[in-house]
Enzyme design. Sequence first.
Site, PDB file in Angstrom:
ATOM      1  N   LEU A 196       0.825  -1.207   0.000  1.00 29.83           N
ATOM      2  CA  LEU A 196       0.000   0.000   0.000  1.00 29.83           C
ATOM      3  C   LEU A 196       0.856   1.252   0.000  1.00 29.83           C
ATOM      4  CD1 LEU A 196      -2.541  -1.124   2.715  1.00 29.83           C
ATOM      5  CD2 LEU A 196      -3.010  -0.851   0.289  1.00 29.83           C
ATOM      6  N   GLY A 224       8.534   6.020   6.555  1.00 23.09           N
ATOM      7  CA  GLY A 224       9.832   6.143   7.186  1.00 23.09           C
ATOM      8  C   GLY A 224      10.211   4.908   7.978  1.00 23.09           C
ATOM      9  N   PHE A 225       9.250   4.180   8.459  1.00 28.10           N
ATOM     10  CA  PHE A 225       9.572   3.112   9.385  1.00 28.10           C
ATOM     11  C   PHE A 225       9.370   1.730   8.786  1.00 28.10           C
ATOM     12  CE2 PHE A 225       8.018   6.796  11.722  1.00 28.10           C
ATOM     13  CZ  PHE A 225       9.167   7.118  12.422  1.00 28.10           C
ATOM     14  N   SER A 275       7.454  -0.653   5.202  1.00 32.99           N
ATOM     15  CA  SER A 275       6.413  -0.699   4.173  1.00 32.99           C
ATOM     16  C   SER A 275       5.106  -1.218   4.752  1.00 32.99           C
ATOM     17  CB  SER A 275       6.851  -1.616   3.043  1.00 32.99           C
ATOM     18  OG  SER A 275       8.119  -1.229   2.600  1.00 32.99           O
ATOM     19  N   VAL A 276       4.018  -0.854   4.082  1.00 31.54           N
ATOM     20  CA  VAL A 276       2.697  -1.271   4.546  1.00 31.54           C
ATOM     21  C   VAL A 276       2.034  -2.134   3.475  1.00 31.54           C
ATOM     22  CG1 VAL A 276       0.445  -0.503   5.340  1.00 31.54           C
ATOM     23  CG2 VAL A 276       2.467   0.862   5.807  1.00 31.54           C
ATOM     24  N   ASP A 326       6.564  12.899  12.159  1.00 28.49           N
ATOM     25  CA  ASP A 326       6.406  12.757  10.714  1.00 28.49           C
ATOM     26  C   ASP A 326       4.995  13.126  10.279  1.00 28.49           C
ATOM     27  OD1 ASP A 326       7.231  12.277   8.156  1.00 28.49           O
ATOM     28  OD2 ASP A 326       7.185  10.098   8.303  1.00 28.49           O
TER      29      ASP A 326
END
Length: 826
Positions: free
Chosen positions: A496, A500-501, A503-504, A616
């Site tokens: 999706l 920064g932290f 992937s989704v 963020d």
Amino acid sequence: MVSSIVTIFFFLISLTIIVSSTTDTISDNFTISGDKTIISSGGIFKLGFFKPGSSSKYYIGMWYNQLSQPTIVWVANRDTPVKDKNTSVLKISDGNLILLDGKNQTPIWSTGLTSTSSVSPLKAVLSDDGNLVLSTSDSSATVLWESFDHPAHTWLPGGKIRYDKRTGKSQKLISWKNQEDPSPGLFSLELDVSTAYKILWNGTNQYWSSGPWNPQSQLFDSVPEMKLNYIYNFSFFSNATESYFTYSIYNHLNVSRFVMDLSGQIKQLTWLENNNEWNLFWSQPRQQCEVYAYCGSFGICRDKSQPFCLCPRGFKPSSQKDWDLGDFSAGCVRKTELQCARGDINGFLPLSKMKLPEKPEVVVVSSVGNCASACLRNCSCKAYAHDGGSNRCSSWSKDVLNLKQLDDDNSEGYTLYVRLAASDMPSGGSGKSNKMMIFGAVLGSLGVIALVLLAVIVILRYQRRKRMRGEKSDGSLAAFSYRELQNATKNFSDKLGGGGFGSVFKGVLPDSSDIAVKRLEGISQGEKQFRTEVVTIGTIQHVNLVRLRGFCSEGNKKLLVYDYMPNGSLDSHLFINQNEEKIGLVWKLRYQIALGTARGLAYLHDECRDCIIHCDIKPENILVDSQFCPKVADFGLAKLVGRDFSRVLTTMRGTRGYLAPEWISGVAITAKADVYSYGMMLFELVSGRRNTEQSENGNVRFFPSLAATVLTKDGDIRSLLDPRLETEAVDIEELTRACKVACWCIQDEESHRPTMSQVVQILEGVLEVNPPPFPRSIQALVDTNEDVVFFTESSSSSSQNSSQKQQSHASSSSSSKKTTNNNSSA
Ligand SMILES: *[C@@H]1O[C@H](CO)[C@@H](O)[C@H](O)[C@H]1NC(C)=O
Ligand SMILES: *[C@@H]1O[C@H](CO)[C@@H](O)[C@H](O)[C@H]1NC(C)=O
Ligand SMILES: *[C@@H]1O[C@H](CO)[C@@H](O)[C@H](O)[C@H]1NC(C)=O
Ligand SMILES: *[C@@H]1O[C@H](CO)[C@@H](O)[C@H](O)[C@H]1NC(C)=O
Ligand SMILES: *[C@@H]1O[C@H](CO)[C@@H](O)[C@H](O)[C@H]1NC(C)=O
Ligand SMILES: *[C@@H]1O[C@H](CO)[C@@H](O)[C@H](O)[C@H]1NC(C)=O
Ligand SMILES: *[C@@H]1O[C@H](CO)[C@@H](O)[C@H](O)[C@H]1NC(C)=O
């Protein structure tokens, strides 16, 4: 009487101690030995013997006199330590400053001046800028030598890194060998003839450069982030014989230094008085694994894990002690020596997703099978790789350097096969491996070249854990197994978005509810700490915050599970094609989203047990539900990646347009950094466009400066409004309030920005808002009128972001208990 004599006696003793310990000068009358030190006249720096860490060796070093953390900035005898500081002495002798070692008083370090013309006695004075200056002690005070010309690993303000045009040599900053050994290590920073700084490995391989100095912009070409820097004043000097850079600090109270670090990175650090610690806010290269050969031969470097270096299976650190001290350069060695020539059986260990080492000895066109068997047959072949695309076979006969493993998501990378003794090969029957293993083995017999190539494919799958679905282990949070999430997301196939932290990915649980799974990267925390942190995040519930549904934590696999929100994130509704008929979002909804987002953030800042700074805030991280109620996503994650702010900064490169100036000026980050980002986003809600846009004629339009001009010069506030809303009856009162508060939010001074709760009150109309001043950093951008380096670069990456389908996770059921903030402010 007696007591007063005693008092005077002690007074005299303490006086002698004070007198003897506060000189700043080494002279014929004062030498350094044992615990004696000199201190600069303002008490800033101290020079004397020190012992790094648990080492037993002593060095003459210079450090900050007043900081609670011992920080060495210069070392004289870097590679000639002394064993006993009591018998060693640093003194003026024969026209030099020399260090004599031990009972025999052997000279082991000296300023090395040959000219003995000076008849006047010499002195060495430690100055408040950290320079040790050897000069004549007559009235002319002719400088003969200074430590600024002989830096160790630290570049202090006022120091110079010089390039000598006659010899073509540069002064260098050279890293320590390891945490306890200041002798010159492998990484060095120097200036080259093209006025660029470069970092070299072992004096040869360059792996980073600042790009040449641009006299026009007063920046290095590859370091645009220098631009918005309020701490340092860099200046460049050049004449026929030499060129150098020097820098000063605008505010002399700030303590700051550049260091060529053990990690092979050049680092800028400032001292945070309140936290009593050094804050790293800039370093290059950004990624650890960009440092050449950081993990040594056969060491594998991985950016997303900690420690960064590891040895492949069948290998071990060649010196565990060095590894423990932060020096990985010696790399890994085989657990079992290869006995290939004797005809022992060898195998090949596949290392997947690798960036291949440099300089293969042999590159030939051949099939996979021939590639493998050629390497197997030749005992001097230590590793090979086959490139299916070009059908090329590369092999290496020496130790391989610069091995780097790419991320799982990365589609590039090769499989490197490394020769191992058969006894070190993972065995097919042990059932320990859950990876696909391919290895070839050779049977040599009686020295006769009779070879049999065996290819064995072993596919082992085993389930490490029972299914745990639905098990509510931590409060209301569900603990998922990795396998479950792998199945739910069809092996992470529907991405999706990336943040920064991590992937989704979209997923569907067996009960057919949709989820969004965030695969976290760079989590360095231990299991327990991670769980604690996740549970904390899980308890944070507010109607304007997305709710965490569950998590997975198996080894370094850390994932967070949220509800999937088909309506997506704010940017996808806001930044749609301007030429389309659709108006994006009507004004009422925009105002509702601004207010809701402010409420969510105010809750994070004020109402939680610990203030949570989001770090963020941007449209991509504001999700909207079916009623267009905004929900802030991704909060609490900055904390998960630890307190290393530079790390957060690195991960936020793509969203710099929303970054508060303090991110680059190196002070501690507070909730006001979120306020700044919120202000930037609020401007985008008003204009319906990205703040920074390049028009057809190439001009960069920076909306906040446009808006600030209108606001401070009493311009027409309607001119700021999204043109698509022109026909709509927009509440001018609301529009004015939104613009004013946005402009207050992006002030440089944190204290001038409102808190999020004040923003809420202003938007609710409870608080009046005064006319805002013009934000200083934006003023600077307008004044210089050149291309806005710092802001433009992000527009490409963010527009790329916005064109992607965005992650969406939200909580349908979060209308639960903790909506106090919402109520109280309503
Ligand atoms: C050493 O001490 C003597 C007497 O106290 C003084 O005259 C002389 O200037 C000192 N020398 C230096 C180099 O400070
Ligand atoms: C150096 O001298 C100090 C006292 O003058 C003493 O405590 C210390 O043990 C001595 N160190 C060594 C290595 O002899
Ligand atoms: C660094 O270079 C020198 C030659 O200049 C070489 O002898 C040494 O082995 C190199 N060090 C490493 C770690 O490769
Ligand atoms: C920056 O440093 C240079 C050289 O030291 C100096 O001439 C200049 O005035 C400084 N600029 C500011 C703004 O302090
Ligand atoms: C260049 O500047 C240095 C001082 O910074 C000076 O010592 C040197 O003589 C200068 N060279 C020339 C050719 O002017
Ligand atoms: C610089 O010094 C000022 C005044 O002491 C302080 O407010 C500021 O936070 C310091 N900045 C840094 C980066 O340490
Ligand atoms: C074995 O490999 C080395 C280097 O990989 C190469 O130089 C040598 O020619 C090879 N020997 C044979 C017999 O192929």
